[in-house]
Design a protein around this motif. Structure first.
Motif, PDB file in Angstrom:
ATOM      1  N   PRO A   1       0.836  -1.204   0.000  1.00  0.00           N
ATOM      2  CA  PRO A   1       0.000   0.000   0.000  1.00  0.00           C
ATOM      3  C   PRO A   1       0.871   1.254   0.000  1.00  0.00           C
ATOM      4  N   PRO A   2       0.385   2.329  -0.620  1.00  0.00           N
ATOM      5  CA  PRO A   2       1.136   3.585  -0.596  1.00  0.00           C
ATOM      6  C   PRO A   2       1.122   4.199   0.794  1.00  0.00           C
ATOM      7  N   GLU A   3       2.109   5.038   1.058  1.00  0.00           N
ATOM      8  CA  GLU A   3       2.154   5.812   2.286  1.00  0.00           C
ATOM      9  C   GLU A   3       1.467   7.153   2.059  1.00  0.00           C
ATOM     10  N   PRO A   4       0.877   7.739   3.099  1.00  0.00           N
ATOM     11  CA  PRO A   4       0.270   9.071   2.929  1.00  0.00           C
ATOM     12  C   PRO A   4       1.284  10.048   2.337  1.00  0.00           C
ATOM     13  N   GLY A   5       0.830  10.777   1.333  1.00  0.00           N
ATOM     14  CA  GLY A   5       1.697  11.745   0.674  1.00  0.00           C
ATOM     15  C   GLY A   5       2.438  11.208  -0.529  1.00  0.00           C
ATOM     16  N   ASP A   6       2.454   9.878  -0.723  1.00  0.00           N
ATOM     17  CA  ASP A   6       3.081   9.323  -1.926  1.00  0.00           C
ATOM     18  C   ASP A   6       2.352   9.832  -3.171  1.00  0.00           C
ATOM     19  N   MET A   7       3.102  10.052  -4.233  1.00  0.00           N
ATOM     20  CA  MET A   7       2.478  10.438  -5.496  1.00  0.00           C
ATOM     21  C   MET A   7       1.897   9.196  -6.170  1.00  0.00           C
ATOM     22  N   VAL A   8       0.623   9.265  -6.529  1.00  0.00           N
ATOM     23  CA  VAL A   8      -0.038   8.152  -7.193  1.00  0.00           C
ATOM     24  C   VAL A   8      -0.629   8.637  -8.513  1.00  0.00           C
ATOM     25  N   GLN A   9      -0.729   7.732  -9.453  1.00  0.00           N
ATOM     26  CA  GLN A   9      -1.243   8.058 -10.789  1.00  0.00           C
ATOM     27  C   GLN A   9      -2.324   7.065 -11.178  1.00  0.00           C
ATOM     28  N   ASN A  10      -3.138   7.467 -12.135  1.00  0.00           N
ATOM     29  CA  ASN A  10      -4.181   6.587 -12.658  1.00  0.00           C
ATOM     30  C   ASN A  10      -4.318   6.882 -14.151  1.00  0.00           C
ATOM     31  N   SER A  11      -3.379   6.364 -14.909  1.00  0.00           N
ATOM     32  CA  SER A  11      -3.353   6.664 -16.348  1.00  0.00           C
ATOM     33  C   SER A  11      -4.551   6.065 -17.069  1.00  0.00           C
ATOM     34  N   ALA A  12      -5.085   4.953 -16.569  1.00  0.00           N
ATOM     35  CA  ALA A  12      -6.256   4.351 -17.229  1.00  0.00           C
ATOM     36  C   ALA A  12      -7.450   5.287 -17.165  1.00  0.00           C
ATOM     37  N   TYR A  13      -7.676   5.895 -16.005  1.00  0.00           N
ATOM     38  CA  TYR A  13      -8.800   6.833 -15.905  1.00  0.00           C
ATOM     39  C   TYR A  13      -8.529   8.088 -16.731  1.00  0.00           C
ATOM     40  N   ALA A  14      -7.282   8.547 -16.770  1.00  0.00           N
ATOM     41  CA  ALA A  14      -6.954   9.681 -17.633  1.00  0.00           C
ATOM     42  C   ALA A  14      -7.286   9.354 -19.083  1.00  0.00           C
ATOM     43  N   ASP A  15      -7.016   8.124 -19.508  1.00  0.00           N
ATOM     44  CA  ASP A  15      -7.346   7.716 -20.881  1.00  0.00           C
ATOM     45  C   ASP A  15      -8.851   7.731 -21.115  1.00  0.00           C
ATOM     46  N   VAL A  16      -9.632   7.294 -20.112  1.00  0.00           N
ATOM     47  CA  VAL A  16     -11.094   7.325 -20.241  1.00  0.00           C
ATOM     48  C   VAL A  16     -11.571   8.758 -20.445  1.00  0.00           C
ATOM     49  N   LEU A  17     -11.067   9.686 -19.626  1.00  0.00           N
ATOM     50  CA  LEU A  17     -11.472  11.082 -19.757  1.00  0.00           C
ATOM     51  C   LEU A  17     -11.021  11.658 -21.095  1.00  0.00           C
ATOM     52  N   ASP A  18      -9.819  11.298 -21.539  1.00  0.00           N
ATOM     53  CA  ASP A  18      -9.363  11.755 -22.857  1.00  0.00           C
ATOM     54  C   ASP A  18     -10.300  11.255 -23.955  1.00  0.00           C
ATOM     55  N   ALA A  19     -10.764  10.023 -23.829  1.00  0.00           N
ATOM     56  CA  ALA A  19     -11.678   9.475 -24.835  1.00  0.00           C
ATOM     57  C   ALA A  19     -13.003  10.224 -24.851  1.00  0.00           C
ATOM     58  N   LEU A  20     -13.478  10.640 -23.697  1.00  0.00           N
ATOM     59  CA  LEU A  20     -14.708  11.431 -23.644  1.00  0.00           C
ATOM     60  C   LEU A  20     -14.507  12.790 -24.287  1.00  0.00           C
ATOM     61  N   VAL A  21     -13.360  13.403 -24.034  1.00  0.00           N
ATOM     62  CA  VAL A  21     -13.046  14.678 -24.689  1.00  0.00           C
ATOM     63  C   VAL A  21     -12.972  14.489 -26.198  1.00  0.00           C
ATOM     64  N   HIS A  22     -12.323  13.409 -26.621  1.00  0.00           N
ATOM     65  CA  HIS A  22     -12.221  13.142 -28.059  1.00  0.00           C
ATOM     66  C   HIS A  22     -13.606  12.976 -28.686  1.00  0.00           C
TER      67      HIS A  22
END
Length: 589
Positions: A164-185
């Motif tokens: 599990p990440p520690e509080p304050g760790d940088m986390v990413q979610n590229s799959a969700y970013a791709d979903v939002l990009d597809a909606l914009v497209h």
């Protein structure tokens, strides 16, 4: 002014307002950021209830983003699997996701920005990363074994390093970013200029959401067996057709006057009218009995809430509910007479129009639901005591909105790899008992706990507020309303003041237990008041000093000039957020 349960959402809303967007542009941008930065409290696979008032409207409007039960979600199917409750985790608990379509509907009809600009904030935080809050890190840690052994796609998303990440760790979610990009497209495929073209572009994204990769990937993935909260491996029943069938909508608000204000709530498919009933029960009583800081007031408030919540659990649902009868003066007087000097340990819904209330099953638990800011607790099998997030925005033109997004928590069901999120568990608020108003019925919305508030004075919106907290949302808002309207507290003073709530009703979340006469209190309420509640028979649980509620609010004051009593000064806007949990934030200029 903006306020929310996460500083990055508030900052996002303020950025939109600073750049000329209105309250609705700001709210939608902030909401999608909340999907990213509070994934343990809400997500795109969840739902929302909003209430808003445009600058030129005559009345408040409810934004309905609560999806219905899928076509295959029948009592017979669930009972046939040996279930007597809808699970608290796993795809069998998933209603159709409603939040994204609702936000897009609001943006289309009342916003001014293009979809690409509104979603750019969330896309940036999802793709480039953000510091994970302590609550999200703790939730992942609680379900780490479940993720590692069963929900391995969730482990891939939330524990990419194997822990599990520690509080304050940088986390990413590229799959969700791709979903939002597809909606914009999808929105960019519409080339028409002007406001008509803008609306068509947003509608193109709505269609893509409901009929494209999101619907098909979710349905296909969750049809595979996976661990549910009862420990069994089960398949979901939601299909792509269920996604396509849902459309967010607007509804008229339900209102009631209280001490010179008009309180506006969503209808009885939420718990909102129970707050109106509680206020109506309390209104004719003396101010001392409406003071949460006094023993008599705290006792009276707890007892009034029990009565209103019992009516909620007996009558409220996505059906025709006779609110006129439940809020009639004769009925209220009859219910008010039940408030005695000692705590009731009974579940006491009322009869209306000669009809006996339909009682839900009562499963006694002599532990109070986990005290705290409302953060979910999670077991190895995914049991959660749900929570959510909240946002409020008011702009320079007088548009105002309060919204409570929820569901689709990262601990709800396995993450769908191609999407970067999971579906919610709102169906756990339905019963597998035929004939109850809140029975599981395909196409019917589950009665939700989401319940933002709008307050008007002389027909003009004065402030908006809300809170996470499941069954406690309106209980914590009630305390703030009483302190502001009756006690004369400032909004921030009201939010900061000691809180409490009753647990003497069936919880809306699996495993649906209740604690007779249960009351959870912050220690700051004071030894004398707490001891007095115990003497009166309340089963009191201490929650620590600063732990209950995460109310936030925005509003406006119109004050008279000190130099010329007849001349109004400019409208002064305000915002207030909750210090509990150290992550809410209010901002403005």
């Amino acid at each position: 002014m903006s306020a929310s349960t996460h500083w990055l959402a508030t900052a996002t809303a303020q950025s939109v307002l600073e750049r000329g967007g209105n309250a609705f542009d700001a709210a939608v941008a902030a909401a999608f950021v909340l999907h990213v930065v509070e994934p343990h409290l809400n997500g795109p696979g969840g739902d929302l209830v909003g209430i808003f008032h445009t600058a030129d409207a005559d009345a408040p409007t409810v934004l309905m983003g609560q999806g219905a039960a899928p076509a295959g979600a029948t009592i017979e199917h669930y009972r046939g699997q040996g279930l007597d409750l809808v699970p608290g985790a796993g795809a069998l608990a998933a209603a159709v996701p409603g939040a994204v379509d609702a936000w897009f509907l609001l943006l289309r009809d009342h916003g001014t920005w293009e979809l690409a600009d509104v979603l750019s904030y969330a896309i940036g935080y999802a793709r480039d990363g953000h510091p994970i809050v302590a609550g999200a890190a703790a939730t992942i840690a609680r379900v780490a074994m479940l993720f590692a052994e069963d929900w391995t796609t969730s482990a891939d998303l939330w524990m990419p390093q194997g822990a599990p990440p520690e509080p304050g760790d940088m986390v990413q979610n590229s799959a969700y970013a791709d979903v939002l990009d597809a909606l914009v497209h999808a929105s960019c495929t519409v080339r028409d200029d002007g406001p008509v073209g803008r609306g068509a572009r947003i509608d193109a994204a709505r269609t893509q959401w409901k009929t494209g990769i999101v619907a098909h990937e979710a349905a296909d993935f969750l049809a595979r067996p996976h661990r549910h909260s009862d420990g069994a491996l089960r398949r979901g029943v939601i299909t792509a057709d269920d996604f396509a069938a849902f459309t967010a909508s607007y509804e008229a608000a339900v209102t009631r006057d209280f001490r010179g204000r008009t309180i506006a709530k969503a209808g009885p498919w939420t718990q909102g009218p129970a707050l109106l009933q509680t206020l109506a029960l309390l209104e004719p009583l003396g101010d001392d009995l409406l003071d949460p800081s006094q023993e008599a007031g705290a006792h009276t408030i707890l007892e009034a809430q029990k009565l209103a919540l019992a009516d909620r659990d007996a009558w409220f649902a996505d059906v025709d509910v006779d609110l006129d009868a439940l809020l009639s003066e004769d009925y209220l007087a009859e219910r008010r007479d039940l408030i005695g000097p000692t705590a009731s340990a009974e579940f006491r819904p009322g009869a209306i129009d000669g009809r006996a209330p339909l009682r839900p099953p009562l499963r006694t638990s002599y532990r109070a639901s986990s005290p705290g800011t409302g953060e979910p607790t999670v077991t190895r099998t995914g049991e959660t005591r749900g929570d959510t997030c909240h946002l409020d925005v008011i702009d320079r033109w007088g548009n105002i909105i309060s919204a409570t997004p929820s569901g689709g928590w990262l601990q709800s069901s396995p993450a769908i790899p191609a999407l970067g999120f999971c579906l919610g568990t709102r169906l756990q608020m339905t019963w597998l008992e035929p004939g109850h108003p809140s029975s599981l019925v395909p196409g019917r919305r589950p009665r939700t706990t989401l319940t933002p508030t709008l307050v008007l004075k002389d027909g003009v919106p004065e402030f908006a507020m809300g809170s996470p907290g499941g069954d406690q949302q309106d209980q914590w808002q009630l305390l703030a309303l009483l302190r502001m309207i009756v006690g004369g507290y400032s909004p921030q003073q009201a939010i900061d003041s000691p809180a409490f709530h009753t647990t003497s009703m069936p919880e809306s979340f699996w495993p649906r237990t209740w604690t007779p006469a249960g009351a959870v209190v912050e220690d700051r309420l004071g030894e004398a008041v707490i001891d007095g509640l115990v003497r009166r028979g309340h089963a009191v649980t201490s929650a620590g000093e600063w732990s209950l509620g995460r109310v936030s609010a925005v509003g406006r004051d119109i004050r008279r000039s000190t130099y010329s009593p007849t001349a109004p000064t400019p409208i002064r806007l305000w915002a207030a957020a909750n210090p509990r949990g150290m992550q809410g934030y209010a901002a403005g200029r």
